[in-house]
Structure formats: C-alpha cells, structure tokens
Design an enzyme around this catalytic site. Structure first.
Site, PDB file in Angstrom:
ATOM      1  N   CYS A 283       7.766  -4.848  -4.698  1.00  0.00           N
ATOM      2  CA  CYS A 283       8.586  -6.037  -4.942  1.00  0.00           C
ATOM      3  C   CYS A 283       8.659  -6.497  -6.399  1.00  0.00           C
ATOM      4  CB  CYS A 283       8.154  -7.201  -4.062  1.00  0.00           C
ATOM      5  SG  CYS A 283       6.934  -6.860  -2.837  1.00  0.00           S
ATOM      6  N   ARG A 312      -3.025   1.463  -1.903  1.00  0.00           N
ATOM      7  CA  ARG A 312      -3.777   0.302  -1.435  1.00  0.00           C
ATOM      8  C   ARG A 312      -5.187   0.735  -1.079  1.00  0.00           C
ATOM      9  NH1 ARG A 312       0.729  -2.466   2.651  1.00  0.00           N
ATOM     10  NH2 ARG A 312       2.383  -2.627   1.077  1.00  0.00           N
ATOM     11  N   GLN A 330       6.768   3.958   0.564  1.00  0.00           N
ATOM     12  CA  GLN A 330       7.283   2.872   1.389  1.00  0.00           C
ATOM     13  C   GLN A 330       8.775   2.713   1.148  1.00  0.00           C
ATOM     14  OE1 GLN A 330       5.556  -1.092   0.782  1.00  0.00           O
ATOM     15  NE2 GLN A 330       5.418  -1.254   3.005  1.00  0.00           N
ATOM     16  N   ASP A 332      10.918   0.504   0.830  1.00  0.00           N
ATOM     17  CA  ASP A 332      11.182  -0.897   0.510  1.00  0.00           C
ATOM     18  C   ASP A 332      12.660  -1.101   0.204  1.00  0.00           C
ATOM     19  OD1 ASP A 332       9.211  -2.834   0.611  1.00  0.00           O
ATOM     20  OD2 ASP A 332       8.178  -2.044  -1.133  1.00  0.00           O
ATOM     21  N   HIS A 334      15.113  -4.680  -1.086  1.00  0.00           N
ATOM     22  CA  HIS A 334      15.201  -6.111  -1.354  1.00  0.00           C
ATOM     23  C   HIS A 334      16.679  -6.483  -1.398  1.00  0.00           C
ATOM     24  CE1 HIS A 334      11.313  -4.787  -3.134  1.00  0.00           C
ATOM     25  NE2 HIS A 334      10.905  -5.818  -2.424  1.00  0.00           N
ATOM     26  N   LYS A 413       8.090 -13.758   8.479  1.00  0.00           N
ATOM     27  CA  LYS A 413       8.657 -12.423   8.649  1.00  0.00           C
ATOM     28  C   LYS A 413       8.897 -12.109  10.117  1.00  0.00           C
ATOM     29  CE  LYS A 413       4.077 -10.215   8.591  1.00  0.00           C
ATOM     30  NZ  LYS A 413       3.306  -9.031   8.224  1.00  0.00           N
ATOM     31  N   HIS A 459      12.534  -9.131   1.763  1.00  0.00           N
ATOM     32  CA  HIS A 459      11.846  -7.850   1.596  1.00  0.00           C
ATOM     33  C   HIS A 459      11.960  -7.183   2.966  1.00  0.00           C
ATOM     34  CE1 HIS A 459       9.302  -9.696  -1.751  1.00  0.00           C
ATOM     35  NE2 HIS A 459       9.712 -10.756  -1.084  1.00  0.00           N
TER      36      HIS A 459
END
Length: 586
Positions: A283, A312, A330, A332, A334, A413, A459
């Site tokens: 992000c 992570r 990932q 992702d 946005h 979310k 997100h």
C-alpha cells in the site's frame, strides 16, 4: 436437556462448542487416570473438535492415544455428572497447588484478587474452567469420538516458555458422522498441497530458507498462467498495473502507520546509516505512485493493481507449506475514488471477485470485520465506512456475518472465505475501505468545483497471497488442474520407437499452437506410460502407434481413464482450444 430440541444439536454452534469442550475434560480425566504425573495446561474447543495441552514426562505416541481413547469411552459409559462450583482466588490457588498443577496455578494468579474462580467436577476429576459444559459425560457418544493427532505447543504461545504436548480430538453425536468426517480427513491428506507439490514438481521448501518457497519449472508455469488470467480479468475491469520497490525507508512506514502497528512482522535493515524495511504490504508504495502526479475527478475511480513481492515475519511453528510463508506475491490493488463512488466501486469489485472465483468453482461467504482496538481514525469515520460496506453488500442481495474487532488498523473490511471441493473454507479475498492513508499521505484530486479534495480508497486482493491460493486450488482440484491451468496439458505417448518421430511432429504442432506439451519417448510399455501420465494428472494423453501414423490420427485418453478414441489432430486441437478458452473444469 432434551436432545430432540435443535438447541441441543450440532446445528447449534454453541452446543457443538460445549460438547467438544466437555470432551476435552473427559480426555484430561482419562489422561490423569492413566498417568497421574501428567500436568494439565489448557483444553479449549476449536473450530473442529478440541485440544488439550499437557506436560508429560514422556512423549505421547499413537499407542498412548489409543489407551486414552479407550479410557474416555469408559468415562462416557460411567455417565458422570458435571458439577460447577466456585472458590475465592486464594482458596482456588491453594486447591490447585495441592493438586500439583503449576499451569493452573499460573492461570489463577493472573486473575484479580477479588475474583471467584469456577471449577467443574466429574467423578474424581476437577478442572479449572469457565464452562459451559454438558450436564453428564453420558451425553458423549463414546463410539463417535477420535483422538486425531499430537504435537508440540509452547505454553501460552511463548517460545521462551515450556514446550508442552497438544493432543487433538474430534467427536460427534453419531458414529456415521464421525466416519464421514474421518473419510473427509483422509481425502484431505491425499490432497495435501505439500505432498502434491513434491509429486507434481511444483515447488519445494528447504531448511536453508524456512518459509521461503522455491517454485520449480512446472510450478512457475502454473503460477504464470494464473497471473496471466489475473491480468486479463483486471484489464477488463479497467485496472492499470504498477510495480513498487521491495525496500523503502522507515519514514515511509512511520507515515503509513505500519512502523507503529505492524513492526513485529517486518524485516528491517540499515542502508547508508538509515533504517529501511522490506515491505510487508504494497500500500505505501501505491500511495506514492498516486501522489506522483496531479489528478482530476475525471480520473476517478483510478484502479491500480500490483503483483507485489512482500515479506512478513512468521514464527517458525506457524509455517505450513504454501499456506503460511514468510515471502509471497500478493495481488494487491488500490482503487482511489470520490466519496460518492464508494458504493459503486465496492460492488464492482465484488462482481470481479464473483467472476474469478466462479472460474475455479469456488463459492464463498462474507465477513464484515469491524474496528479493532489498535486502530487509527475516529469512531465516526469507522462507523460510516462500515455502513458503506454493509449497504453495498446487502443491496447486491448478499449475506454477511460480523467479525467483531478484526478490521485492518486503518479501516473496516469485507473478508471472502472460499469453500473448496471438500467444504473447507479459506480466507483469500478482502476489500478494505480506507479514508486514513489518503489523509496521512495528503492525497488530492481536483473536483468538479475546481477545488482540492481528498480521495478515499479501497485496498483489495482477490487471490490474496498467490502462493497460498496455489496451495488452495492444488487441494481443491487434488492436483488435477483444469486444462487451461495445467502445467502440462498434453502428453504424447508413442507405443513403439517407430512412432517416435510422429509423436515429435505432433508435439511440435501443438507447441506452435501455444499448448503445453511433453513427449514420453522412453523405451517402456505403453501401459506404464499411461499409468505414470495419469499419476502426473495430465489432462490429455495422446497415444500414437502404427495405425495412427497411417491414418494421421491421435488416440485420446483423459486422466480420468476415459478413452475418447482416435480423432484427427485438428479435431483434438479444436477440443483442447475450447477447453482452454472457456476455462472449463473437468
């Protein structure tokens, strides 16, 4: 407790939890009868059954579990009444000290001085417990319980504390329900993506990098095919794709809030005397991309996707194949928008999710995760954004359940829990509504009124971790991927050496047409070649021999064992092309 009442059946999740919690006490009682020196820790019910953590002077083996099971069945037949009583904290401490249960003593010590501590007694056995429980051990069907596993567990999840042994169990009101469950577990073992990953040559895990998967050639073909599909879908929905750096400085992560709220999961380093972090999420980089140029309301919604490599920190004990890793890609994305566009964008995103999940034959349920204790932003903003998510989903005719306090630190979310072919659920997709990061990064757009305004954003991931999704679909399809996704779509099996050149020509034709093909040119009997190609779960096997050479045909077999007979190569190509183009599932 009339059993015909639905309140007291497994259809009621609270009754199911109570049933399994009582089973954990029965198991602990059985262990203490067999080995009084064992010390008890905790024994909660879980999503499927229960476990109990124990400190024993020996390692539990499958033979020990059989003994415990047999003793549990005796306790069920004894129909012992479960009786609840309370003691003041000091009396409770003394009671457990006299019983020689140090873990229970520690649990009591953590409670307030004026607390009254509850216990449950059944026969000679008493355990510290808040309950609730069934009223008798006779309520448990001894022929419908099973101890399923034993492994190590840290006391209170702390790797610096004692290592205990955790015994798992499952039970049902009827034996046929247990048999059905155990059959499902056996099928799940056959589908274990770690096992299939090795057998099919998809990926490997090495002790040189725990939690850091290696993708092998066939696994990379699978991964790239999946990502090609992801790009096709996202182009259709108007997304652009970017790539952001894997390492960014501390100031960025402080600005985004990750340094304060997520640092324990981040890998850090120092470059030129300055703190940097390897990104755990994409992000903040996406924020910088948006802020790199001015935007007008005409640009919005702006849909920006990224297949970002993130890292992570996970505890070694939590690592599990591709399901829980320390490094993953990932998907992702946005979406930056005006406040007026929020509902439409969320619904558009759900439609994208529907298209993707239906391609794999995955249904889903939705959870709305609300404000956690550790959050940024005002309660009013959170409540407003939660209402936006609720209204967007309900107006689409979709149901959801509330997952209290499990939102991201920056916003509520919607989590999408996918159900696979065995009925197991996996949380993959998420839509997170965020008005905090645009504020922190001072993102702007020029409105229709010519003034500067702050966008809001979502997100979202549809596949989530690409690695984890590959693990999910590997188990969902039991490694028998649909033809469009299979690393090898066709295998040529020449019956004799005379057919080798013909097989090679066909393979070259299919390869030129864009299909993934291999030739098994070994000097082996055709039966063995077919068996091995079937074990490799290759969708189509083309058996070619003298007759096929004469007639210019191929004999087509499916991995299911079905023989489609001889057909022209052009007819087979048309059949394969249709299966790939429509993304048909077997």
């Amino acid at each position: 407790m009339p059993e015909e009442n639905n309140q007291y059946t497994f259809e009621n999740p609270e009754y199911r939890k109570t049933y399994w919690h009582t089973c954990s006490h029965v198991m602990a009682q059985a262990v203490k009868r067999l080995w009084p020196e064992v010390k008890l820790a905790i024994g909660p019910s879980i999503d499927e059954g229960w476990y109990y953590d124990m400190d024993a002077p020996f390692a539990f083996t499958p033979e020990h579990l059989e003994q415990i099971e047999a003793e549990m069945k005796k306790i069920c037949k004894e129909k012992l009444k479960l009786e609840r009583f309370e003691l003041p904290r000091e009396e409770a401490l003394k009671f457990m000290e006299e019983k020689g249960e140090p873990f229970k003593v520690e649990l009591i010590q953590d409670l307030p001085a004026d607390a009254h501590i509850s216990f449950y007694k059944q026969g000679e056995f008493t355990d510290l417990c808040a309950g609730p429980h069934l009223d008798s051990t006779g309520r448990i069907k001894g022929n419908a319980l099973k101890l399923t596993a034993c492994n190590a567990a840290y006391w209170r999840g702390d790797s610096s504390r004692e290592t205990l042994q955790r015994i798992y169990g499952i039970a049902f009101p009827k034996k046929d329900e247990l048999d059905e469950y155990l059959a499902r577990i056996e099928e799940a073992k056959k589908r274990d993506h770690r096992k299939l990953g090795r057998e099919l040559g998809l990926f490997m895990l090495r002790e040189e990098g725990p939690g850091f998967p290696f993708f092998l050639p066939k696994g990379m073909t699978l991964k790239n095919t999946l990502l090609d599909y992801w790009r096709q879908v996202h182009k259709k929905y108007g997304y652009v794709e970017i790539s952001t750096p894997i390492i960014l400085n501390r100031q960025l992560w402080e600005r985004s809030g990750h340094w304060d709220h997520y640092k324990e999961n981040m890998y850090t380093t120092v470059i030129d005397g300055e703190d940097y972090a390897i990104k755990p999420m994409n992000c903040p980089g996406g924020m910088l991309v948006y802020a790199s140029e001015p935007h007008s309301y005409r640009d919005l919604p702006l849909r920006v996707g990224e297949i970002g490599l993130v890292h992570r920190h996970e505890l070694s004990g939590a690592l599990h194949g591709l399901f829980r890793v320390r490094c993953f890609s990932q998907d992702d994305a946005h979406v930056f928008m005006t406040r007026e566009q929020m509902k439409d964008v969320i619904q558009e995103t759900v439609r994208l999710f529907d298209e993707v999940y239906s391609t794999f034959g995955l249904s889903y349920t939705i959870e709305l995760s609300t404000m956690p204790e550790d959050h940024i932003g005002t309660v009013e903003e959170w409540e407003h954004n939660q209402d936006i998510l609720k209204n967007a989903i309900t107006d689409m005719g979709k149901d959801f359940v509330i997952n209290e306090g499990d939102g991201a630190f920056y916003g509520p979310k919607l989590d999408f829990h996918l159900a696979d072919s065995l009925g197991r659920t996996w949380q993959c997709g998420t839509i997170q509504l965020d008005s905090q990061l645009p504020e922190r990064f001072e993102l702007e757009y020029i409105g229709e009124d010519g003034q500067k305004h702050r966008p809001v954003m979502i997100h979202r991931v549809v596949l989530g971790s690409i690695e984890r999704f590959i693990g999910v679909i590997t188990e969902h399809f039991a490694g028998a991927f649909p033809a469009w996704l299979a690393p090898v779509q066709v295998k040529l099996l020449p019956i004799t050496d005379r057919a080798a050149d013909y097989a090679a020509q066909i393979a070259a034709t299919l390869d030129k047409a864009g299909f993934r093909v291999e030739v098994d040119g070994r000097n082996e009997k055709i039966g063995k070649k077919i068996r091995e190609a079937t074990l490799e779960k290759i969708p189509y096997m083309l058996v070619v021999g003298d007759r096929d050479m004469e007639n210019g045909t191929v004999s087509v077999r499916l991995r299911s064992g079905e023989d489609l007979g001889a057909m022209s190569l052009s007819d087979f190509q048309a059949k394969l092309k249709e299966a790939v183009d429509t993304k048909a599932r077997d």
